[in-house]
Structures are given as C-alpha cells and as structure tokens.
Design an enzyme around this catalytic site. Structure first.
Site, short mmCIF file in Angstrom:
data_model
loop_
_atom_site.label_atom_id
_atom_site.label_comp_id
_atom_site.label_asym_id
_atom_site.label_seq_id
_atom_site.Cartn_x
_atom_site.Cartn_y
_atom_site.Cartn_z
N LYS A 173 -21.14 -3.03 18.89
CA LYS A 173 -20.37 -2.07 18.09
C LYS A 173 -20.80 -0.62 18.39
O LYS A 173 -19.96 0.26 18.48
CB LYS A 173 -20.56 -2.36 16.60
CG LYS A 173 -19.81 -3.58 16.10
CD LYS A 173 -19.96 -3.71 14.59
CE LYS A 173 -19.75 -5.11 14.08
NZ LYS A 173 -18.38 -5.56 14.08
N GLU A 217 -9.27 -2.81 16.22
CA GLU A 217 -9.32 -2.76 14.76
C GLU A 217 -9.61 -1.34 14.29
O GLU A 217 -10.55 -0.71 14.76
CB GLU A 217 -10.40 -3.71 14.22
CG GLU A 217 -10.12 -5.17 14.56
CD GLU A 217 -11.06 -6.14 13.84
OE1 GLU A 217 -10.62 -7.25 13.51
OE2 GLU A 217 -12.24 -5.79 13.61
N ARG A 261 -10.18 -10.84 22.69
CA ARG A 261 -9.72 -12.24 22.70
C ARG A 261 -8.44 -12.31 21.90
O ARG A 261 -8.01 -11.33 21.31
CB ARG A 261 -10.77 -13.11 22.04
CG ARG A 261 -11.12 -12.54 20.64
CD ARG A 261 -11.96 -13.46 19.82
NE ARG A 261 -12.64 -12.76 18.74
CZ ARG A 261 -12.15 -12.59 17.52
NH1 ARG A 261 -10.96 -13.02 17.20
NH2 ARG A 261 -12.86 -11.95 16.61
P1 ADP Z 1 -10.26 -12.46 13.62
O1 ADP Z 1 -10.97 -11.15 13.83
O2 ADP Z 1 -9.46 -12.96 14.76
O3 ADP Z 1 -9.55 -12.55 12.34
P2 ADP Z 1 -12.64 -13.63 12.76
O4 ADP Z 1 -13.35 -12.34 12.71
O5 ADP Z 1 -12.41 -14.37 11.51
O6 ADP Z 1 -11.31 -13.53 13.56
O7 ADP Z 1 -13.39 -14.54 13.80
C1 ADP Z 1 -12.71 -15.55 14.52
C2 ADP Z 1 -13.59 -16.73 14.64
O8 ADP Z 1 -14.75 -16.39 15.35
C3 ADP Z 1 -14.04 -17.26 13.32
O9 ADP Z 1 -14.12 -18.65 13.44
C4 ADP Z 1 -15.39 -16.63 13.14
O10 ADP Z 1 -16.20 -17.45 12.33
C5 ADP Z 1 -15.88 -16.55 14.56
N1 ADP Z 1 -16.69 -15.39 14.86
C6 ADP Z 1 -16.30 -14.11 14.96
N2 ADP Z 1 -17.31 -13.32 15.36
C7 ADP Z 1 -18.38 -14.12 15.49
C8 ADP Z 1 -19.73 -13.91 15.90
N3 ADP Z 1 -20.20 -12.72 16.27
N4 ADP Z 1 -20.55 -14.97 15.93
C9 ADP Z 1 -20.10 -16.18 15.59
N5 ADP Z 1 -18.84 -16.45 15.22
C10 ADP Z 1 -17.99 -15.43 15.19
P1 ADP Z 2 -16.64 -7.77 11.98
O1 ADP Z 2 -17.16 -7.70 13.36
O2 ADP Z 2 -17.47 -8.58 11.07
O3 ADP Z 2 -15.18 -8.07 11.96
P2 ADP Z 2 -15.91 -5.00 11.40
O4 ADP Z 2 -16.70 -3.82 11.86
O5 ADP Z 2 -14.65 -5.29 12.14
O6 ADP Z 2 -16.85 -6.27 11.42
O7 ADP Z 2 -15.61 -4.82 9.84
C1 ADP Z 2 -15.16 -5.87 9.05
C2 ADP Z 2 -14.61 -5.35 7.74
O8 ADP Z 2 -15.57 -4.54 7.03
C3 ADP Z 2 -13.40 -4.45 7.87
O9 ADP Z 2 -12.22 -5.16 8.01
C4 ADP Z 2 -13.47 -3.65 6.57
O10 ADP Z 2 -12.99 -4.41 5.50
C5 ADP Z 2 -14.94 -3.45 6.36
N1 ADP Z 2 -15.39 -2.16 6.93
C6 ADP Z 2 -15.86 -1.98 8.19
N2 ADP Z 2 -16.19 -0.68 8.40
C7 ADP Z 2 -15.94 -0.02 7.25
C8 ADP Z 2 -16.11 1.35 6.80
N3 ADP Z 2 -16.63 2.28 7.59
N4 ADP Z 2 -15.75 1.66 5.54
C9 ADP Z 2 -15.25 0.71 4.71
N5 ADP Z 2 -15.09 -0.58 5.05
C10 ADP Z 2 -15.42 -0.97 6.30
MG MG Z 3 -13.77 -7.04 12.87
#
Ligand code: ADP
Ligand code: ADP
Ligand code: MG
Length: 686
Positions: free
Chosen positions: A121, A280, A305
C-alpha cells in the site's frame, strides 16, 4: 505479428464460487478447464464444474491452494496453456505470476511487475503520487520509527487510520481518535500485520469523514490500450469488508465519473497494467449525501485481479469480464473502446455468508441441509434480473478452512428502486438451513432507511444498528402456528400414505391423534430460549383454534398444491400466508415473505435431565487456531474482558469472559489448532 488464438485449455487455481464462475465462461467459449482441489474439496462443486481435476493436497490453503509449484505441475501435466488465479489465494502473488511465465504458461492477470508495484500500500501510493493520482493526506514513508510515526499522525490530525502496508481483506487496520491512543494502536496494528502478512510496516492516513468506497473497474491489453468500465459503490461494509455492492454509484455525476475513470486509467498505465484490475478510491462527502459536486476522491489501493463484486459491472454493461480476461491474456486487443461502453440500469450484489450477524458476525460452519435459491440465471447477452454465483450445493459442508462466503446474489433493474425491490424478493427466496447465515440481516440492510435513500458511507451498518441486529420478524404466534400446521400435515401425509394436496380438513382424516377421539392436541415448544405450550383444538365445524399463553387465534392450514412438502399455506387470524417450513431434528425453520425464524419442538421425555451446563468452561465457538491469550493463570478478570483470540475462516475472534472471575489453567498454546467445543481455558466465576 501472428494472430492470437484462444486457449484450448486453462487451469483454474481457485475454488468455490469464483472457480465455478470462471469455468462457466470457459465452457461457453469452448475452452476446456482443469480444476485443482484439496482434501476438503474432493467432491466440491468447482471440481464437477471443470472437465478435469487434479488433487493438490491437504485442506489448509498452505497445503493446497497456495502451493504454487504443485499447481504449475498440474497445469503442465494436463496440458493447460494458461492459469486463471481467481481472487484471494495466489491471485496477487508476484512469485507465482513469475513462475507461470518461467514454466511457459500464461498467467491470466497483469505482469508480475504490476502486481509488485501495487502490492504494498505504501509503495503504490508513492508511485501514484508521481502519476498525479490524488492521495489521502498521510504518511507512507519507509522510516518506521515509532516516535516519527506518532509525530506524523499528530501532523496529519486525528482521527487517523493506521494500515499495514502489506495488509488486505480488512486486516491490519486501526482507527485512532486521539494522540494518546496512538502508541497502543500502532503496537497492536504491527502485531496483527506481522502475524498475518509477515511484515509490520505501516502507513498512516487521515481518516476521511463520511467516507464512501467507490472503485473503478479498469481493463488494459498487451497493446497499451486502456478503458474503465465505470464504478461500483462498496460503501456498505462490516469490519472494513464489503457486504453489499452496487453499480452505478448513487448520486454519481457524469463529470465525476469521467474524472475518477481517467485517474484509474492513469493508475493502471503507470504500472503498465494488463487485464482486469480495480482502483479503489475513498470518497469524502464534506457536505453530506446529496452533494456529489462537493465529493472528493482519493486513491486507496489497486487490486490486481478480478474482484468479488465484478458481476454488478457485468450486469450494467452486459459484458462478461472473464471472457475479456481470456481474450486479453491470449494477446487480443480489448473488445471495446471507451466510447462503445455504456451503463444500462442498476445492479446490486449481496454477499451471502455463513456467519451470525447477531454475534459479531462470527463465521459459522456446518452442512447446507436446505439450500433454496431464487429462480435465476447467469447474465448472458440481455441482462436478466437475478443471478446467483455459488460454489456449493445442497448437502455440501461449509468447512472452517476457507472463507465464509457461500454465494453472491446479484440483481439488475431498470432503476435502483427496481433493483432494490428485486434484491429484497430474492433474499426472501433464499432459504438456508443447517448453519447461521446473514440472509435476514442483508434484507434488513437493504430495507434500512439509509440504504433505501442511498445515504451511503462506510458507517451505514453501525448507524442503522437498531434495525439490523437481533430483529424478530416472526413472533411466537406465527412460529407456533407454522409448527403445529406442519406437524398435523405430516401426520396426515403419513396416514394417507400419499402426498396430500389442496385444502383438506385434518380432522376428517383418521390419523394418529384423532383415533383416540380427542379433537385436541398440545405441543411443547421452545422459542428464543423460552418454553411455551401451544394447544390446537377444533371447537366446532370450520376453523381451528390455537391457544398460546398470549391468547387464542384462529388457524386454518393446507399443503399448497403443486409444491414440495415444505410449502404450507396458512390462514392465521384471517391473514393468509404462504410459508416454507423445514424440519431438522427438533428444530422447525419457518420462512415467510417478511422474514424467517426457528422454533424447537420439545420432546419432554427425550430431553429430561439434559441440562446445558457450561459453567466455568470457555470453549472454542468453531474449529480454528489459537492466536493468543490476553490473560495468564491466576489473573482476575471482569465480565466482558478479552481472554483469548482465535482465528478461523480468515477472521479473528475474541473470546470474552462471561462473568467476573479468576483465570485457571490455559489449556492450549498460541498456534495450536482446536476443534469446535474444545475447552480453551478455565475460569472460576467470582
Ligand atoms: P474484493 O476487494 O474483491 O471485494 P476482498 O477484499 O473481500 O475482495 O478479498 C477477496 C478475497 O481475497 C477474499 O476471500 C479475502 O478473504 C481474500 N483476501 C484479500 N486480501 C487478502 C490478503 N491480503 N490475504 C489473504 N486473503 C486476502
Ligand atoms: P483492504 O486492503 O483491506 O481492502 P483498503 O485500504 O482497501 O484495505 O481499505 C478498506 C476499507 O477501509 C475501505 O473500503 C474503507 O471502508 C476503509 N478506509 C480505508 N482508508 C480509509 C480512510 N483513509 N478513511 C476512512 N476509511 C478508510
Ligand atoms: Mg481494499
């Protein structure tokens, strides 16, 4: 340059719904498929969905779906030319993408260099800053000194969000409201990050107010062309994980869409992206929900992906994104250009998960004894109104090894309002018996004032908590009426030796209980932990009377014609209702158009002396791994205090003290695997 030819055979390095979904498109395109499977998945639906299948090892992901050498070997042995990684597992694994290429296989995804660039990230943010993509104010430097991080957080201003740089799936994230809390939150975030991702580097961001998650689907080809396939709104989340997703984003303007689409394409171009990807964004709504002109968007991360929620994009564009992935992977140009793409109607996806929303979304395991889905079909050329992407069948088991998503329900309508109504109906027609699911919870979310009026932000679920959790949509009266009706109809069927259809009078039959000459029958029931008795009588010709502690009700019932034995038609106090009633052992599961519930028929003799005595024992709520203990033997604890953390189905669960007391022996060590019901530690109540 030679014209690209479509693959003859591909291997799908995944399981569950996404493996089935990829196989579906391959089948339609005449591409043969190879599945891989673990012990737990020997007879899984995805194995049957493919033309061939190769066993790759034990049930835990590290013993099978993450063993990339084994998967590459399977591809070679079966003559597959390419590997589709799905999402999760190996889909964002740089080494795997490289190894595919080295083995002469096509990785159906971006080049390894693009995965690497977007994988962390913090580093991807530095890259995006250079490409001119807007970022949330924050710190994403490599200096990880605690004091420096605290100073940076103070500079950014609270609330801030600490994120594990290598994190994903909602893990390794902590919101911090004030400077005093920063040091503790940082320590716990780093702990989770090192345990989950083997890397404790973090970044800090301003916590965006009234945030919305809006992401852009992008596609690139090997010739350097890019398009964006519009946006998805994934603001409805729990524990930073998506629950409902929709497209287009409510309130989106053409102008903002074009700017976000362009920024996403720039992000993809900056890493020479190829294939399907998602950029995102976190969107700030400084002036509230009704002011899209004031919305500001910031880059969050790029998922390199196919995304879980890609079907909503397919529904509004009429395209098959997996087909696009296959075409691009074998060297074809993008099938359409930006000006060819348009949005048609509105689509919503709900993630159906095996979990208990009323118990902090604790994942559930078990057998799908009933798995009833709404009538559906895949979206082909013309969008149909309901689609189900599922990786399981009735009778299958949801095991603790993989994540808890059972299926995805996707609906399409001309307008958001129409899609919403369809989703509500489709959820009402989703009948799952055998384990806890979030189906009813999803219905409440869909019908909540915030969702209905599109007041979307990531705090929607906590804000609407009053109408979402511990709801009682079906009370004792209807539950009891359904139970007695089903009991009588079952006996009637048995006595008649045939299926009894249509409105018949149960008292006209010579069945078991009437043969004693008594037009009266009592049932001992247990509803929401309380004992009740229900008495069914027929005082005179015509209806029946159902007596409950709360009063008398009129009741008529019949087996609906032309349906299965679980369909019952009842008229309760003059209101006619079509019900589906399933029985598993003593438990009766009632589904009505407006909700569902469970009620137990108590067999007094069988249960005499069977008292639940759990006093002092703290047991694992599900099979999983012990992560840590927060206490040691001899500690005095307060009710509600965290005692231990378990991990199962990719989520952490905290085991809390049921009462004040003193900790006795700890019966496991961190890292130990435990079975459901295993005693984790002893607690002597104060
Ligand atoms: P999307 O962003 O497509 O909605 P998710 O964030 O829910 O998907 O992740 C998709 C799948 O990958 C889920 O089954 C989640 O548990 C898995 N996943 C996502 N990121 C990771 C990670 N860093 N390590 C392990 N599993 C992950
Ligand atoms: P992941 O890899 O687990 O998907 P993300 O960085 O995409 O992590 O963030 C997942 C969620 O966390 C976002 O969809 C949002 O709801 C929340 N989030 C992330 N960054 C912020 C931010 N700077 N302020 C408020 N909410 C956030
Ligand atoms: Mg995310």
């Amino acid at each position: 340059m030679k014209t690209p030819t479509m693959f003859k055979k591909i291997l799908i390095a995944n399981r569950g719904e996404i493996a089935c979904r990829v196989a579906q498109t391959a089948l339609r395109m005449g591409v043969q498929t190879v599945a891989v499977y673990s012990d737990a998945d020997a007879d899984a639906r995805h194995v049957r969905a493919c033309d061939e299948a190769v066993y790759i090892g034990g049930s835990a992901p590290k013993d099978s779906y993450l063993r990339w050498e084994k998967i590459i070997e399977a591809a070679r042995a079966t003559g597959a030319q390419a590997i589709h990684p799905g999402y999760g597992f190996l889909s964002e694994n740089v080494d795997f993408a490289k190894a595919c290429v080295q083995a002469g296989l096509v990785f159906i995804g971006p080049p390894a260099s693009a995965i690497q660039a977007m994988g962390l990230k913090a580093e991807s943010k530095q890259l995006m800053e250079k490409a001119g993509v807007p970022l949330v104010p924050g710190y994403h430097g490599s200096d990880q000194d605690d004091a420096l991080l605290q100073r940076e957080a103070d500079r950014i201003g609270y609330p801030v969000l600490i994120k594990a740089s290598a994190g994903g799936g909602g893990k390794g994230m902590r919101a911090v409201d004030k400077a005093e809390d920063f040091a503790d939150a940082l320590a716990s975030c780093k702990r989770e990050a090192i345990n989950s991702f083997g890397d404790d580097a973090v970044l800090i961001e301003k916590y965006v107010q009234r945030p919305r998650h809006i992401e852009i689907q992008v596609f690139g080809d090997t010739l350097g062309n890019y398009v964006y396939l519009f946006e998805r709104d994934c603001s409805v989340q729990r524990r930073h994980q998506k629950v409902l997703e929709e497209a287009p984003a409510p309130g989106m303007t053409a102008e903002l869409r074009a700017r976000m689409g362009q920024a996403a394409v720039e992000a993809a171009r900056a890493v020479n992206y190829v294939g399907a990807g998602t950029v995102e964004f976190i969107v700030e709504q400084p002036q509230g929900y009704a002011h899209p002109e004031a919305m500001k968007f910031f880059f969050m991360e790029m998922n390199t992906r196919l995304q879980v929620e890609h079907p909503v994009t397919e529904a509004i564009t009429g395209l098959d994104l997996v087909e696009w992935q296959l075409r691009v992977a074998c060297g074809e140009p993008l099938p359409l250009q930006q000006h060819d793409l348009q949005i048609n109607g509105h689509a919503i996806e709900a993630r159906i998960c095996a979990e208990n929303p009323d118990n902090n979304f604790l994942p559930a395991t078990g057998t799908l004894q009933v798995y009833g889905l709404p009538p559906y079909s895949y979206f082909e050329r013309a969008p149909l109104s309901v689609r189900v992407d599922s990786g399981v069948r009735e009778g299958d088991t949801i095991s603790p090894y993989y994540d808890s998503m059972v299926a995805k329900l996707i609906v399409h309508g001309a307008t958001r309002e129409e899609a919403l109504a369809r989703m509500d109906t489709a959820l009402a027609q989703t009948h799952i018996v055998g384990l806890a699911t979030n189906v009813q919870f999803l219905r409440h979310v869909v019908r909540s004032a915030s969702f209905e009026s599109a007041q979307l932000d990531t705090a929607l679920i906590p804000r609407e908590a009053n109408v979402l959790f511990n709801r009682e949509d079906i009370g004792l009266t209807l539950a009891a009426a359904a139970t007695v009706a089903q009991a009588v109809l079952r006996e009637q069927r048995k006595a008649a030796g045939v299926d009894v259809n249509g409105w018949t009078d149960p008292w006209a039959q010579r069945d078991g209980w009437l043969s004693h000459g008594v037009s009266r029958r009592s049932f001992a029931l247990n509803f929401k932990g309380e004992a009740h008795s229900a008495v069914l009588t027929r005082p005179r010709a015509g209806g029946m009377q159902l007596a409950l502690a709360g009063g008398e009700h009129t009741l008529q019932f019949a087996q609906s014609p032309d349906t299965d034995a679980s369909a019952i038609d009842i008229t309760l106090d003059g209101e006619r209702l079509a019900l589906q009633v399933y029985r598993t052992g003593d438990v009766v599961h009632v589904f009505a158009a407006h909700g569902s519930t469970q009620i137990t028929v108590v067999d007094a003799l069988a249960h005499a002396g069977d008292v639940q005595q759990e006093g002092g024992r703290l047991t694992a709520p599900m099979p999983g791994k012990v992560v840590s203990f927060a206490v040691k033997a001899g500690d005095a604890v307060k009710k509600g205090q965290a005692l231990a953390v378990m991990e199962a189905m990719k989520m952490e669960h905290t085991i809390a003290a049921p009462s004040d007391g003193t900790v006795g022996e700890l019966l496991f060590a961190p890292g130990d695997q435990v079975t459901e019901g295993a005693e984790l530690l002893r607690l002597e109540a104060a």
